[in-house]
Design a protein around this motif. Structure first.
Motif, PDB file in Angstrom:
ATOM      1  N   GLU A  30      -0.560   7.073  -6.655  1.00 11.89           N
ATOM      2  CA  GLU A  30       0.409   6.153  -7.257  1.00 11.89           C
ATOM      3  C   GLU A  30       1.209   5.416  -6.179  1.00 11.89           C
ATOM      4  O   GLU A  30       1.464   4.219  -6.304  1.00 11.89           O
ATOM      5  CB  GLU A  30       1.354   6.911  -8.189  1.00 11.89           C
ATOM      6  N   HIS A  31       1.606   6.101  -5.124  1.00 12.59           N
ATOM      7  CA  HIS A  31       2.362   5.458  -4.046  1.00 12.59           C
ATOM      8  C   HIS A  31       1.526   4.381  -3.359  1.00 12.59           C
ATOM      9  O   HIS A  31       2.031   3.310  -3.031  1.00 12.59           O
ATOM     10  CB  HIS A  31       2.806   6.480  -2.997  1.00 12.59           C
ATOM     11  N   VAL A  32       0.262   4.681  -3.144  1.00  9.48           N
ATOM     12  CA  VAL A  32      -0.625   3.765  -2.433  1.00  9.48           C
ATOM     13  C   VAL A  32      -1.034   2.576  -3.309  1.00  9.48           C
ATOM     14  O   VAL A  32      -1.076   1.447  -2.830  1.00  9.48           O
ATOM     15  CB  VAL A  32      -1.887   4.521  -1.939  1.00  9.48           C
ATOM     16  N   THR A  33      -1.315   2.834  -4.576  1.00  8.58           N
ATOM     17  CA  THR A  33      -1.865   1.778  -5.421  1.00  8.58           C
ATOM     18  C   THR A  33      -0.829   1.067  -6.269  1.00  8.58           C
ATOM     19  O   THR A  33      -1.168   0.106  -6.961  1.00  8.58           O
ATOM     20  CB  THR A  33      -2.970   2.323  -6.343  1.00  8.58           C
ATOM     21  N   GLY A  34       0.413   1.498  -6.212  1.00 11.09           N
ATOM     22  CA  GLY A  34       1.453   0.745  -6.898  1.00 11.09           C
ATOM     23  C   GLY A  34       1.579  -0.623  -6.257  1.00 11.09           C
ATOM     24  O   GLY A  34       1.213  -0.826  -5.097  1.00 11.09           O
ATOM     25  N   GLN A  71       9.783   5.029   1.927  1.00 11.99           N
ATOM     26  CA  GLN A  71      10.097   6.464   2.025  1.00 11.99           C
ATOM     27  C   GLN A  71       8.959   7.300   1.447  1.00 11.99           C
ATOM     28  O   GLN A  71       8.569   8.321   2.034  1.00 11.99           O
ATOM     29  CB  GLN A  71      11.393   6.775   1.286  1.00 11.99           C
ATOM     30  N   SER A  72       8.421   6.895   0.313  1.00  8.36           N
ATOM     31  CA  SER A  72       7.302   7.633  -0.294  1.00  8.36           C
ATOM     32  C   SER A  72       6.082   7.617   0.610  1.00  8.36           C
ATOM     33  O   SER A  72       5.426   8.646   0.806  1.00  8.36           O
ATOM     34  CB  SER A  72       6.941   7.022  -1.655  1.00  8.36           C
ATOM     35  N   LEU A  73       5.768   6.447   1.161  1.00  6.57           N
ATOM     36  CA  LEU A  73       4.605   6.339   2.042  1.00  6.57           C
ATOM     37  C   LEU A  73       4.812   7.108   3.342  1.00  6.57           C
ATOM     38  O   LEU A  73       3.863   7.686   3.884  1.00  6.57           O
ATOM     39  CB  LEU A  73       4.305   4.864   2.319  1.00  6.57           C
ATOM     40  N   GLU A  74       6.039   7.144   3.826  1.00  9.23           N
ATOM     41  CA  GLU A  74       6.344   7.933   5.025  1.00  9.23           C
ATOM     42  C   GLU A  74       6.172   9.417   4.724  1.00  9.23           C
ATOM     43  O   GLU A  74       5.575  10.161   5.515  1.00  9.23           O
ATOM     44  CB  GLU A  74       7.768   7.643   5.489  1.00  9.23           C
ATOM     45  N   ARG A  75       6.685   9.853   3.588  1.00  3.03           N
ATOM     46  CA  ARG A  75       6.568  11.268   3.204  1.00  3.03           C
ATOM     47  C   ARG A  75       5.103  11.687   3.074  1.00  3.03           C
ATOM     48  O   ARG A  75       4.734  12.800   3.425  1.00  3.03           O
ATOM     49  CB  ARG A  75       7.303  11.510   1.880  1.00  3.03           C
ATOM     50  N   HIS A  80       4.845   5.269   9.417  1.00  5.83           N
ATOM     51  CA  HIS A  80       5.740   5.849  10.425  1.00  5.83           C
ATOM     52  C   HIS A  80       6.985   4.981  10.507  1.00  5.83           C
ATOM     53  O   HIS A  80       6.897   3.750  10.577  1.00  5.83           O
ATOM     54  CB  HIS A  80       5.046   5.910  11.782  1.00  5.83           C
ATOM     55  N   ARG A  81       8.143   5.610  10.490  1.00 12.11           N
ATOM     56  CA  ARG A  81       9.428   4.915  10.615  1.00 12.11           C
ATOM     57  C   ARG A  81      10.020   5.284  11.962  1.00 12.11           C
ATOM     58  O   ARG A  81      10.181   6.460  12.285  1.00 12.11           O
ATOM     59  CB  ARG A  81      10.374   5.361   9.493  1.00 12.11           C
ATOM     60  N   LEU A  95       1.857   1.742  10.482  1.00 15.58           N
ATOM     61  CA  LEU A  95       0.914   2.632   9.810  1.00 15.58           C
ATOM     62  C   LEU A  95       0.545   3.798  10.727  1.00 15.58           C
ATOM     63  O   LEU A  95       0.407   3.622  11.942  1.00 15.58           O
ATOM     64  CB  LEU A  95      -0.363   1.874   9.431  1.00 15.58           C
ATOM     65  N   THR A  96       0.366   4.956  10.140  1.00  8.92           N
ATOM     66  CA  THR A  96      -0.205   6.088  10.855  1.00  8.92           C
ATOM     67  C   THR A  96      -1.725   5.892  10.856  1.00  8.92           C
ATOM     68  O   THR A  96      -2.239   5.000  10.165  1.00  8.92           O
ATOM     69  CB  THR A  96       0.139   7.407  10.136  1.00  8.92           C
TER      70      THR A  96
END
Length: 133
Positions: A30-34, A71-75, A80-81, A95-96
Motif C-alpha cells: 500500500e505504501h509503495v503503490t499508493g 515516513q512510511s517509505l523510510e520505515r 533514506h532520510r 532511495l535505498t
C-alpha cells in the motif's frame, strides 16, 4: 537442489502472502503503490532531493501527505532520510538499494500506463457512451 525463496520457511510454509489480510507485506504494498508513494519513489530515481523540491515535483501533494508518505517509505527501508545540522536545517531524501529496485519497476509501470493512454481514453469514451444509451 534449488534454494527455497526467502518468503518460504524451512517447512515450506509461506511467510508472506499479500492476499492474506494479516500479511505484513500488505501495508508495504500500500505504501509503495499508493498515489503519493509511487510518485515519490519515481521522483527520487534521479538522486537525493530536498523535501520542498520533491513537493514541487509531485504536483498536488500536500506537505502533510508527502511527510507521511516519506515516513512510511523510510520505515519500510525504501527511502533514506538524511538530516544535516545546518542553519537552516537541510533534509535530503534518497532511495535505498531496495527502494531503487522498487522505483525502477514503478517507473516501468508508469511508462506503460502513459503509453497506453490513447487506448484507455478511447475505452473510456466507449464506456461513457454505452452508459448514456
Amino acid at each position: 537442489m534449488t534454494e527455497a525463496p526467502q518468503w518460504v520457511d524451512e517447512h515450506g510454509r509461506v511467510l508472506y502472502d499479500v492476499f492474506a489480510k494479516d500479511c505484513t507485506s500488505r501495508p508495504t504494498l500500500e505504501h509503495v503503490t499508493g498515489r503519493w508513494g509511487t510518485l515519490a519513489m519515481v521522483a527520487l530515481r534521479d538522486g537525493a532531493v530536498r523535501f520542498n523540491a520533491l513537493r514541487r515535483r509531485i504536483d498536488g501533494v500536500s506537505e502533510k501527505m508527502l511527510a507521511q508518505t516519506l515516513q512510511s517509505l523510510e520505515r519500510d527501508g525504501l527511502v533514506h532520510r538524511e538530516a544535516q545540522a545546518t542553519i537552516p536545517p537541510r533534509v535530503d531524501y534518497s532511495l535505498t538499494p531496495l527502494g531503487r529496485k522498487t522505483a525502477d519497476k514503478l517507473h516501468d509501470l508508469i511508462e506503460l500506463v502513459e503509453s497506453q493512454m490513447p487506448e484507455v481514453e478511447a475505452a473510456r469514451l466507449r464506456y461513457d457512451e454505452a452508459k448514456r444509451a
